[in-house]
Design a protein around this motif. Structure first.
Motif, PDB file in Angstrom:
ATOM      1  N   UNK A  82      62.785 -50.292-130.549  1.00  0.00           N
ATOM      2  CA  UNK A  82      63.368 -49.294-131.322  1.00  0.00           C
ATOM      3  C   UNK A  82      62.071 -49.354-132.066  1.00  0.00           C
ATOM      4  N   UNK A  83      60.643 -48.745-132.089  1.00  0.00           N
ATOM      5  CA  UNK A  83      59.708 -48.955-132.145  1.00  0.00           C
ATOM      6  C   UNK A  83      59.085 -47.937-134.309  1.00  0.00           C
ATOM      7  N   UNK A  84      60.053 -48.875-134.737  1.00  0.00           N
ATOM      8  CA  UNK A  84      59.696 -48.349-136.035  1.00  0.00           C
ATOM      9  C   UNK A  84      57.966 -48.238-136.845  1.00  0.00           C
ATOM     10  N   UNK A  85      57.621 -48.934-137.063  1.00  0.00           N
ATOM     11  CA  UNK A  85      55.706 -48.714-136.396  1.00  0.00           C
ATOM     12  C   UNK A  85      55.556 -48.048-135.879  1.00  0.00           C
ATOM     13  N   UNK A  94      62.579 -40.804-134.168  1.00  0.00           N
ATOM     14  CA  UNK A  94      62.511 -42.254-134.020  1.00  0.00           C
ATOM     15  C   UNK A  94      61.827 -42.429-132.424  1.00  0.00           C
ATOM     16  N   UNK A  95      61.738 -43.332-132.921  1.00  0.00           N
ATOM     17  CA  UNK A  95      61.093 -43.750-130.942  1.00  0.00           C
ATOM     18  C   UNK A  95      61.648 -44.896-130.760  1.00  0.00           C
ATOM     19  N   UNK A 224      71.714 -48.981-122.801  1.00  0.00           N
ATOM     20  CA  UNK A 224      71.340 -49.299-123.961  1.00  0.00           C
ATOM     21  C   UNK A 224      71.227 -48.759-125.490  1.00  0.00           C
ATOM     22  N   UNK A 225      71.253 -47.266-125.676  1.00  0.00           N
ATOM     23  CA  UNK A 225      70.814 -45.785-126.434  1.00  0.00           C
ATOM     24  C   UNK A 225      72.846 -45.520-126.432  1.00  0.00           C
TER      25      UNK A 225
END
Lengths: 433, 433
Positions: A82-85, A94-95, A224-225
């Motif tokens: 999960x890539x918040x930055x 949400x990426x 995973x999701x």
């Protein structure tokens, strides 16, 4: 227990038994593995999902009948970050990155290789042949080494040296062929016919089994999701077997009632070689071969499709069927994506591996991906496979005396740039932060 | 729940609280994290072992109190390959590889980095500093990127370009320092003191927390071998934190009653820099710094230990305590091991990563490892990190016309060698098959 019914032509529908056949014996088009879904519905999937992660946890969904022939290096089971930055940087909520760099040889190609080489052993093949621009050959060579099978690798002239050394270390026999990839592709086909070698080229027209390895990516994403299917899946595409495989995986899991919806598929190419994107834009249903010799930092997706445009047309069909998108990006955008991944998420991608991230960034800016929808980008290959184009961006780091004052002076100089490491870039580096 | 009691000096036994302390405040020696084993005994370990694989599944055994500070890229959880072909080649019954190439940045250093960077965040560190010959710096830079923390990397002049590019892509500030690694080491210590940066150098004298990451390797081996502890664990060593960490993991699991015996530890160095092996051979208990500048293909283990011989002495002590062995190998033996791994098992190691395999081969030949005992070799870094020395062994593959006849001629020429790919090697290549 395998539940394979046979191979079915995606064009004319002709059915074949699941033997050593490369394409449709009636019309020559792509064959797809068909399963007995009635039987799959009776499988205890809960037990499957409790197994240790990795491609072969899904063995009931793979076209292997003799499990003693399975060749595995623990491929698959890759991370979903999960890539918040990076999401913030792209202006999206949400990426996620599906991090295929984590496979044994450093790319997603280990998935199709594990399935195709295992299947080749079932067919009692003694020698494998593959045409490839690098990553698929490294995978085939590694699995052939593990299996103790011979592997002949045919590559076009311009493959990065680091990739060639990797293939040679696995003990494959490597031959370079003059001209474009299509020459290597044709030679592998001809040699396979003439010498009875099993062709494991990862073009859909060449081997119907390898795409089955690709589809395990979507099985993993579903798990995973926690069965909440993302809105978009973005994938770097040359011919597109990975995109077709990933789509097939989602379709199967919906058939089995494991998920409720399907994602929209995004195929991303590079501007200097975009046959599928062009057909998508022009509203065509048939993909034309790309006339030019591509020159790009993302060699793994630069595929003119000469000799197997059927692959491109099937990929295009899947993109449309999924209400998806196709986009192409420049080399500069690709290298920016490599840096974005490294600096924000600690993920090192080769240029080809960062193509989907570059494409998604562009599509968000263009308003084609709504900012509140969930996106998964596939990062397909490890940066260490091809550091050349990125290394060119950097100046050699400064050399100092082992002295705190010298360090301080050096840091102050570097920090005049807007970020800590900006001082490292060659003048005119391609991005601004 | 964390059960850390504090830090204890391995030399004088002085106890410290688990704060931002680098070494013993009384005698200056190495500190080791102490746990409350009474409390650990009450943990439901079965629940732990059911968790998804990876380093942080063992979080109760790691020195972190605030789990919200954990920085992870899904490190650990690496493969254990049973290697039948390589075992046969070495003349041993049972051989396993613990494949640390599968970590996110391509080496085992992601384990100590994940723990040390998480701990640095607990200490509210804003900038990290690390002295490294390459792999540890890449790890620290990647985890700093993920965490959004600054990272200053100090490397000696001669680090392979591919490794420097990797570190730069993660956004770290890289400075080269004249002279040997000890200069970089001292500078990192001084800068840490002067600027309050958290020193995450993976020397035991520099940071007591990172070894705790290394010990998860043994936890995983115990699980993967279903609690049957191997007779031998072989590890490439420079200063040896990995060997010390792996030993600590086994000792802890025996304390908790999870395993019944302990393995013997094998430390392997290169002949051009073997301070620990020399002390082992000479029956000394104190390791002396190595006087020469090492020149070897396995730069990651070429550590003269200048400035922190305590690390070497502790590693030596562990080897003796475990009834282990120390051996050194030549560059040629290292490169042979790289090729053995690639060709037989499909595992691509950097030269440093293959050092343990080379050492075990030698020790079997010398009769020091009985042929019916079980050996696990750690492969510590991915081949793609440093393809240079291996690439030098190969001739450029032949270029042919896209024609089956040309392919046949070319293959026939290559096959005149004794194996399929022998034709690829430079004349006078270092091995015979």
């Amino acid at each position: 227990m395998s539940v394979v019914k046979g191979l079915k032509c995606v064009n004319c529908g002709k059915e074949h038994s699941a033997g050593l056949i490369y394409n449709c014996q009636k019309c020559g088009d792509i064959l797809s593995v068909e399963y007995d879904y009635e039987q799959l519905l009776r499988i205890n999937t809960k037990a499957i999902f409790r197994r240790k992660q990795g491609l072969w946890k899904y063995k009931e969904f793979l076209p292997i009948t003799d499990y003693s022939k399975v060749v595995s290096l623990d491929e698959g089971g890759t991370s979903l970050h999960k890539c918040n930055k990076l999401a913030r940087r792209m202006g999206i909520e949400e990426l996620y990155l599906k991090d295929e760099t984590r496979n044994p040889t450093g790319s997603f190609k280990d998935r199709p290789a594990s399935v195709a080489v295992s299947k080749a052993l079932e067919f009692n093949a003694k020698t494998l042949v593959i045409a490839s621009t690098g990553n698929a050959a490294a995978s085939a060579a590694a699995y052939a080494a593990k299996a103790g099978t011979k592997c002949v690798v045919i590559i076009p002239e311009r493959v990065p040296t680091s990739k060639i050394s990797q293939i040679l270390t696995y003990g494959a026999l490597v031959v370079k062929v003059k001209g474009a990839f299509s020459n290597a592709y044709e030679l592998a086909r001809n040699a396979s016919q003439k010498y009875g070698w099993c062709n494991v080229t990862t073009v859909m027209m060449s081997n119907p089994y390898q795409v089955e390895g690709d589809k395990t990516v979507s099985y993993e994403i579903c798990e995973q999701m926690r069965w909440k299917v993302p809105d978009w899946i973005a994938i770097p595409i040359g011919a597109g077997p990975l995109l077709v495989g990933v789509w097939k995986g989602f379709v199967e899991f919906r058939k089995l009632g494991l998920i409720e919806k399907l994602p929209s598929m995004i195929g991303v190419q590079v501007e200097s070689c975009e046959p599928i994107v062009k057909a998508f834009r022009d509203g065509k249903s048939i993909v034309e071969p790309w006339p030019l010799e591509p020159k790009t930092v993302a060699g793994g997706v630069a595929d003119p499709l000469r000799g197997y445009t059927q692959d491109g047309s099937l990929t295009l069909k899947v993109i449309r069927e999924s209400n998806g998108l196709a986009a192409s990006v420049s080399d500069q955008e690709v290298l920016e994506a490599v840096m974005d991944l490294g600096r924000n998420e600690g993920v090192l991608a080769e240029p080809t591996g960062a193509v989907a991230v570059a494409g998604v960034k562009k599509l968000i800016e263009e308003g084609k991906i709504p900012r509140d929808e969930v996106v998964v980008c596939l990062v397909t290959g490890h940066g260490l496979k091809d550091m050349g184009p990125v290394a060119n961006l950097f100046k050699d780091p400064p050399t100092i005396e082992p002295d705190v004052e010298a360090l301080k002076t050096c840091l102050a100089r570097a920090l005049r740039g807007r970020t800590l490491s900006e001082g490292h870039f060659n003048k005119g580096g391609p991005w601004r932060h």
